[in-house]
Design a protein around this motif. Structure first.
Motif, PDB file in Angstrom:
ATOM      1  N   SER A 413      -7.619   2.378   5.303  1.00 40.45           N
ATOM      2  CA  SER A 413      -7.047   3.464   4.507  1.00 40.45           C
ATOM      3  C   SER A 413      -6.321   4.412   5.457  1.00 40.45           C
ATOM      4  O   SER A 413      -6.753   4.637   6.581  1.00 40.45           O
ATOM      5  CB  SER A 413      -8.134   4.190   3.721  1.00 40.45           C
ATOM      6  OG  SER A 413      -9.068   4.725   4.606  1.00 40.45           O
ATOM      7  N   GLY A 414      -5.207   4.929   5.025  1.00 41.78           N
ATOM      8  CA  GLY A 414      -4.414   5.796   5.903  1.00 41.78           C
ATOM      9  C   GLY A 414      -3.231   5.056   6.503  1.00 41.78           C
ATOM     10  O   GLY A 414      -2.238   5.662   6.876  1.00 41.78           O
ATOM     11  N   ASP A 415      -3.318   3.729   6.572  1.00 42.95           N
ATOM     12  CA  ASP A 415      -2.194   2.925   7.079  1.00 42.95           C
ATOM     13  C   ASP A 415      -1.179   2.769   5.946  1.00 42.95           C
ATOM     14  O   ASP A 415      -1.556   2.435   4.813  1.00 42.95           O
ATOM     15  CB  ASP A 415      -2.729   1.552   7.496  1.00 42.95           C
ATOM     16  CG  ASP A 415      -1.654   0.642   8.072  1.00 42.95           C
ATOM     17  OD1 ASP A 415      -1.910   0.096   9.155  1.00 42.95           O
ATOM     18  OD2 ASP A 415      -0.588   0.455   7.450  1.00 42.95           O
ATOM     19  N   LYS A 416       0.099   2.985   6.262  1.00 45.20           N
ATOM     20  CA  LYS A 416       1.057   3.030   5.142  1.00 45.20           C
ATOM     21  C   LYS A 416       1.361   1.648   4.542  1.00 45.20           C
ATOM     22  O   LYS A 416       1.807   1.563   3.400  1.00 45.20           O
ATOM     23  CB  LYS A 416       2.311   3.807   5.534  1.00 45.20           C
ATOM     24  CG  LYS A 416       3.401   3.085   6.193  1.00 45.20           C
ATOM     25  CD  LYS A 416       4.606   4.015   6.294  1.00 45.20           C
ATOM     26  CE  LYS A 416       5.672   3.266   7.053  1.00 45.20           C
ATOM     27  NZ  LYS A 416       6.690   3.940   7.643  1.00 45.20           N
ATOM     28  N   LEU A 417       1.125   0.559   5.263  1.00 44.32           N
ATOM     29  CA  LEU A 417       1.353  -0.764   4.662  1.00 44.32           C
ATOM     30  C   LEU A 417       0.081  -1.366   4.070  1.00 44.32           C
ATOM     31  O   LEU A 417       0.138  -2.236   3.191  1.00 44.32           O
ATOM     32  CB  LEU A 417       1.909  -1.739   5.708  1.00 44.32           C
ATOM     33  CG  LEU A 417       3.321  -1.498   6.206  1.00 44.32           C
ATOM     34  CD1 LEU A 417       3.726  -2.581   7.202  1.00 44.32           C
ATOM     35  CD2 LEU A 417       4.305  -1.492   5.050  1.00 44.32           C
ATOM     36  N   ALA A 418      -1.066  -0.926   4.582  1.00 43.51           N
ATOM     37  CA  ALA A 418      -2.329  -1.546   4.156  1.00 43.51           C
ATOM     38  C   ALA A 418      -2.640  -1.240   2.699  1.00 43.51           C
ATOM     39  O   ALA A 418      -2.281  -0.184   2.181  1.00 43.51           O
ATOM     40  CB  ALA A 418      -3.465  -1.077   5.047  1.00 43.51           C
ATOM     41  N   GLY A 419      -3.317  -2.218   2.045  1.00 41.02           N
ATOM     42  CA  GLY A 419      -3.675  -2.055   0.633  1.00 41.02           C
ATOM     43  C   GLY A 419      -2.536  -2.431  -0.293  1.00 41.02           C
ATOM     44  O   GLY A 419      -2.667  -2.316  -1.506  1.00 41.02           O
ATOM     45  N   LYS A 420      -1.421  -2.904   0.280  1.00 37.90           N
ATOM     46  CA  LYS A 420      -0.271  -3.307  -0.548  1.00 37.90           C
ATOM     47  C   LYS A 420       0.007  -4.800  -0.311  1.00 37.90           C
ATOM     48  O   LYS A 420      -0.350  -5.339   0.743  1.00 37.90           O
ATOM     49  CB  LYS A 420       0.972  -2.517  -0.165  1.00 37.90           C
ATOM     50  CG  LYS A 420       0.795  -1.015  -0.299  1.00 37.90           C
ATOM     51  CD  LYS A 420       2.151  -0.326  -0.309  1.00 37.90           C
ATOM     52  CE  LYS A 420       2.003   1.166  -0.493  1.00 37.90           C
ATOM     53  NZ  LYS A 420       1.719   1.892   0.750  1.00 37.90           N
TER      54      LYS A 420
END
Ligand SMILES: Cc1cc2nc3c(=O)[nH]c(=O)nc-3n(C[C@H](O)[C@H](O)[C@H](O)COP(=O)(O)OP(=O)(O)OC[C@H]3O[C@@H](n4cnc5c(N)ncnc54)[C@H](O)[C@@H]3O)c2cc1C
Length: 534
Positions: A413-420
């Motif tokens: 969480s906090g990473d702009k690409l992660a979770g997408k």
């Protein structure tokens, strides 16, 4: 009456789209699976007609190419929303290609597609699918689950226990409750859906036209897919997969849904669209209550609820079955690690958190669309039209379809690409050329830019990664010596724009984290995977 006892790694209750996919993916991994469904035969009529690019990517992993399949098609046309005077309120971009290489929208014939999935499952000797049996008791302890079933007899749409029919028990390590909106498994673990109090009755009509109507041969068709926001009768006009068309007509306040669903009324409603009972075929017309409900927690010990057992959304975004596929695809790699004895149960808690938030987003989105579409008050509709027309005129371009989201879970969480969802481009690897998944493979993947190949995971981390089936590949442009050739520079551009050298991708194609140095890479790996793999 016979009473048999069978053993399995996983019991799957319900063989709709979510259950079938579960049986298939677990079976392909070599697990001993029993799938049970109440109905003696597969459901012969479609509910879902459309899916998005993420589902196409999942289907590709099963060998089903959505761009070239007899059960699936797509249309180079906008999805238009119009008012009663056919003025455009909104355009949605359903014709373009998403960043993962698949088109944003496909249309399909659900019975045909399910038959294909069944065919794959049937070829797996380790999967047994039993139709015509209903689970009627469920319990679990620290070592496994036990479920009893009885054979059913069917009278119309009512299934009851068959007198003198077969009964039996299945013992398994885990159960997947893919048993739909009234899920027995969900109720057996004591969970209830949260009701968002969204209720609208619609009549859903499936047809096989003699000649497929198009904007070219019939001016009533504004596009291949459109939404008529007419307060006198909100109406959806969409394809229904190859050879078919679907209409959805809202049941107005005070009307009887069963009355509207009668063939003579349905033909009358379709008349303005050139549908003719003498030439065209009415496959079915049925009244449906569109609703919004979700489950707060999706796992209870060894039981996991997927698909409509965990979430119900009105079909305005065409995402209910898509969400079911995402639930299953996300769960399967976690369950695989658990069954292998290398995964921590926290992976399942994280799955529940990720998917609950992800599906809630789509439920809210679909209910939001419904709030715009289902207006039956003339004055309110005129106000809506004025606002939407002004907005469309100020920016007359298609709205991008939204990508699915994940709640917090197994990603940084906090990473702009992660979770997408991760992108997918054309690559060459091992003498083959094509989209990344088919050419390089699937599963946990660490993509490292070739010029950062010396920045690596520690030996301990690499050992953990290998236990999860992870692979590290270097990627780069021609002549750089990378193991994967980035033919069109897709990955180079993506990493460059986001200023990262490493992207950790999960088996369900979501980005787990990114890094731009060895220190960042090792820290990110510990945060995301750390103690989850023993
Ligand atoms: C009109 C309409 C249009 C839709 N259009 C779309 C669309 O275009 N795109 C999209 O993505 N989604 C769409 N959806 C949503 C989609 O159809 C559902 O989300 C999807 O079918 C859910 O699949 P499932 O496998 O979770 O559940 P289901 O398909 O409901 O399957 C559950 C199965 O469990 C079995 N079962 C239940 N209890 C037991 C028991 N005790 N023992 C044994 N078996 C049991 C049932 O017999 C059933 O076969 C639409 C829905 C509707 C109503």
């Amino acid at each position: 009456m016979s009473n048999s006892v069978d053993e399995a790694d996983v019991l799957v209750v319900g063989l709709g789209p979510a259950g079938l996919l579960s049986c298939l993916l677990l079976g392909q991994k070599g697990y001993n699976v029993i799938g049970i469904d109440r109905w003696p035969d597969p459901y012969p009529l479609p509910r879902a007609v459309t899916f998005d690019h993420e589902i196409a990517r999942i289907l590709a992993s099963l060998g089903i190419n959505s761009n070239n399949d007899p059960a699936i098609d797509y249309h180079d046309d906008r999805y238009l929303w119009v008012n009663k005077d056919r003025e455009i309120l909104l355009e949605v971009d359903w014709q373009s290609t998403a960043n993962d290489g698949w088109r944003n929208r496909y249309w399909f014939d659900q019975p045909d597609l399910e038959e294909r999935l069944r065919g794959i499952v049937d070829s797996l000797p380790n999967v047994r699918m039993w139709q015509g049996y209903e689970i009627n008791r469920f319990s679990q302890d620290d070592t496994g689950v036990t479920a009893d079933y009885h054979e059913v007899q069917v009278d119309g749409i009512i299934a009851t226990p068959k007198p003198g029919g077969k009964t039996g028990t299945v013992n398994a390590k885990y159960v997947i409750g893919a048993d739909g909106a009234n899920s027995f498994i969900r109720r057996a673990v004591g969970y209830e859906l949260t009701d968002l109090n969204f209720y609208y009755d619609w009549v859903v009509v499936d047809t096989t036209p003699a000649v497929m109507p198009t904007p070219q041969n019939n001016p009533a068709y504004l596009s291949k897919h459109f939404q008529i926001c007419d307060p006198a009768r909100p109406t959806t006009v969409v394809p229904g997969g190859p050879g078919h068309r679907r209409w959805e007509f809202m049941v107005l306040p005070g009307e009887d849904p069963q009355e509207i669903a009668k063939p003579e009324n349905v033909w009358r409603l379709m008349e303005p669209f050139g549908m003719d009972p003498k030439k065209d075929k009415l496959d079915r017309a049925v009244a449906w209550r569109f609703q919004g409900k979700f489950l707060e927690k999706w796992n209870a010990g060894r039981a996991m609820m997927v698909g409509d057992a965990s979430h119900l959304m009105p079909p305005f975004a065409g995402e209910g079955m898509c969400a079911a596929f995402r639930d299953v695809f996300n769960l399967m790699w976690r369950l695989d690690l658990l069954l292998k004895g290398v995964g921590d149960y926290k992976l399942i808690d994280q799955w529940s958190d990720e998917r609950r938030e992800g599906s809630k987003w789509y439920i809210d989105f679909s209910m939001g669309l419904g709030g715009v579409i289902c207006i039956t008050d003339e004055k309110e509709a005129a106000k809506r039209d004025a606002a939407m027309i002004a907005e469309y005129k100020a920016n007359p371009r298609p709205v991008d379809p939204h990508d699915a989201l994940l709640g917090e879970g197994t990603w940084d969480s906090g990473d702009k690409l992660a979770g997408k969802p991760s992108i997918q481009g054309l690559v060459a690897h091992g003498g083959r050329t094509g989209l990344f998944d088919d050419t390089v493979g699937r599963g946990w993947m660490l993509l490292s830019a070739i010029d950062a190949a010396d920045q690596q995971l520690t030996d301990t981390q690499l050992a953990h990664f290998a236990k999860a089936g992870g692979r590290v590949v270097t990627i780069g442009a021609r002549k750089t010596g990378a193991s994967v050739l980035d033919i069109e520079g897709t990955y180079g551009q993506w990493m460059g724009e986001n200023k990262v050298s490493h992207v950790l991708v999960r088996p369900d194609y979501y980005v787990a984290g990114t890094a731009s140095s060895a220190t960042e890479l090792q820290a990110m790996f510990d945060r995301v995977i750390g103690s989850l793999v023993k």
